[in-house]
Design a protein around this motif. Structure first.
Motif: not given
Length: 456
Positions: A211-222
Motif C-alpha cells: 500500500m505504500d506505493l499509493f500512500l507515499i507521495s514519491s512512490n505514487r508519483k513513480a
C-alpha cells in the motif's frame, strides 16, 4: 523470440502439411496464452526478485525459457505447446522485471541508461531473428536456436556478481563490497559503498508494504509515471503494428515490397533506432528522447490515418501508395528512439528498494494489460468505423505522452538512484559527502570503523 514466435509459425501450423494438427481457435489461443502466463507470473516475480534476488531470478527465467523451447521443439500435440507458452510467458515477465532492476543496481550512473536500453535491443534482436529464421526452417529450428541462447546465458551469467544494492539490503556488506570490486575492476570502492549503504539505510527506514506505493507521495508519483508510460507504449500502437503489419500494408495497397519483407524492414529499423537511442540516452536525457519520439511517431500515425481516410472515401491514392510503408518505417524508427525504450530505463530508476519489486511488477502488469486492450481497440474501431479511426486514436495518444513527459516526468540523466528519490520527494538532491559519511557513521558506526573508513 517467444513474443514473436506466433507470427511466422502459426501460418505453418495452419497449413495442410503442418507437423502438428492445430485449429484456427487453437492458433488464436497460442498467441494469447503467452500474455496470460505473464499475468499469472506477476505475483511469483514479485516474490522471487526480493526473496532470492535479481540474479537468481534471471537464472530461473532463463532455465524456464529453455525448458519451454525444448517442449515446443518435441511437442507431439498442441496441448504441450500451450503449457510451454504459458510458462514462457511467466519467465518472460520475470526477466522484464528482474533485468532492469539488476542493471540499474550494478551500473555506473554515467552509463546506466545505455546498459538498461540493451534489454529492448535484445528483445528486438529476438523479433528480427524469429522473422528471418522461422518461415524457412522446420518447427524445431528456432526452438534449437532459443535453447542454445539460453544455454549460453546459463553457462556465463552465474559467474557474474549479484547486485550490491540487493546484497546490502540483505545485510551482506562483505559480499556487496566484493561485488562492487568486481563490477568496477578496482579495490577503491569505499565511497560508492558508503553512498549505497546510506541509500539502503534510508530506504529501509521507510515502509515497504504494497500500500505504500499509493500512500507515499514519491512512490505514487513513480507509479503514475511508469503505468502511463508503459500504457502509452501500446496506446502508441506497437502491439497493433507487430501483430497486424501484414494486413495493414495489404489494406494500404502498397505494391513496392511484399508484406513479409516489410515486416523484416520494420523490425530491423527498430533495432537500429534502439541502438542509436541507447547511445544518446545518457547524453541527451530521457525527456528529450521521449518528446522527440512522441512527436514524430504521432505525426507518422496521423499521416497514415489521413491516407486511410482519403482511400476509404474514394480518393485515388495510388500514386501515394508508397506513403504507408514510409510512415511505418518512420514510426518504427521514432517509436524505439524514445517511447519504446525509455520506460525500461526509468522503471528501474524511479522506485526505492523497499517497494521496487511491487512497483515494477505493477508497471509490468500495465504493459501486459494494455497490449491486450489496444488490440481490442484496434479491431473494434476498425470494424465499426474503418481502419483510419484507431490510427487517429493512437496518434493523439503519442501527443498526450509528450505533454505528460514535459509536465510530470523528472529528468534522471546523470543522477544516482538516491538523488532520483530526493527529486521525487521534492527535496534537495545535492547531499554533501560529509553528511553522507556522518549519516553512515551514525547508523553503522561499528562497521564503519572495522572497514577502515574513518580516514575517508
Amino acid at each position: 523470440m517467444q513474443y514473436s514466435w506466433s507470427a511466422p509459425t502459426l501460418p505453418i501450423l495452419l497449413s495442410k502439411n503442418a507437423p502438428i494438427e492445430v485449429t484456427t481457435n487453437q492458433a488464436e489461443w497460442l498467441e494469447s496464452i503467452l500474455m496470460i502466463g505473464a499475468c499469472f507470473g506477476l505475483p511469483i516475480t514479485m516474490f522471487l526478485v526480493d526473496s532470492i534476488g535479481r540474479k537468481k531470478s534471471l537464472i530461473t527465467s532463463a532455465t524456464t525459457t529453455m525448458l519451454a523451447w525444448i517442449v515446443i521443439a518435441v511437442a507431439p500435440r498442441v496441448e504441450y505447446i500451450f503449457v510451454a507458452r504459458f510458462f514462457a510467458g511467466m519467465a518472460g515477465d520475470m526477466a522484464f522485471v528482474a533485468a532492469p532492476m539488476y542493471i540499474a543496481e550494478i551500473a555506473d550512473q554515467k552509463i546506466r541508461g545505455f546498459l538498461s536500453s540493451l534489454i529492448y535491443i535484445m528483445m528486438l534482436t529476438g523479433v528480427l531473428t524469429m522473422y528471418c529464421v522461422a518461415p524457412f526452417v522446420p518447427l524445431w529450428g528456432p526452438c534449437l536456436l532459443g535453447i542454445v541462447i539460453n544455454c549460453i546465458s546459463l553457462i556465463v551469467f552465474p559467474f557474474q556478481p549479484d547486485s550490491p544494492y540487493y546484497l546490502l539490503y540483505k545485510n551482506e556488506p562483505e559480499e556487496a563490497k566484493a561485488a562492487l570490486r568486481k563490477l568496477r575492476s578496482t579495490d577503491n570502492v569505499q565511497e560508492e559503498f558508503i553512498n549505497i549503504s546510506v541509500a539502503i539505510e534510508r530506504q529501509k527506514g521507510e515502509k515497504g508494504r504494497f500500500m505504500d506505493l499509493f500512500l507515499i507521495s514519491s512512490n505514487r508519483k513513480a507509479l503514475v509515471i511508469m503505468v502511463i508510460l508503459n500504457s502509452s507504449q501500446h496506446l502508441s500502437s506497437i502491439s497493433v503494428m507487430l501483430m497486424n503489419l501484414h494486413s495493414i500494408l495489404e489494406e494500404a495497397g502498397s505494391f513496392y515490397v511484399a508484406a513479409s519483407t516489410g515486416a523484416i524492414i520494420f523490425s530491423a529499423t527498430m533495432i537500429v533506432s534502439a541502438m542509436s537511442a541507447s547511445l544518446a540516452i545518457d547524453n541527451f536525457g530521457r525527456k528529450v528522447l521521449l518528446c522527440c519520439s512522441g512527436v514524430v511517431a504521432g505525426l507518422s500515425l496521423m499521416v497514415m490515418a489521413v491516407y486511410f481516410t482519403l482511400k476509404n472515401n474514394g480518393v485515388d491514392v495510388l500514386k501515394a501508395s508508397w506513403l504507408p510503408l514510409v510512415m511505418i518505417i518512420l514510426y518504427a524508427a521514432s517509436f524505439k528512439f524514445g517511447i519504446g525504450l525509455v520506460p525500461v530505463v526509468l522503471t528501474a530508476e524511479l522506485f526505492p528498494a523497499k517497494v521496487k519489486a511491487f512497483g515494477m511488477t505493477i508497471s509490468d502488469l500495465s504493459y501486459v494489460g494494455f497490449s491486450v486492450i489496444t488490440i481490442e481497440i484496434y479491431h473494434s474501431l476498425r470494424h465499426a468505423f474503418g481502419i483510419q479511426v484507431p490510427f487517429y486514436v493512437f496518434s493523439v495518444s503519442c501527443f498526450l505522452t509528450v505533454l505528460f513527459t514535459i509536465l510530470y516526468i523528472p529528468e534522471t540523466k546523470g543522477k544516482t538512484l538516491e538523488e532520483i528519490q530526493m527529486i521525487l520527494k521534492k527535496t534537495n538532491s545535492t547531499v554533501t559527502e560529509n553528511s553522507k559519511i556522518t549519516q553512515f557513521d551514525s547508523t553503522h558506526s561499528q562497521v564503519y570503523r572495522n572497514e577502515g573508513f574513518v580516514e575517508c
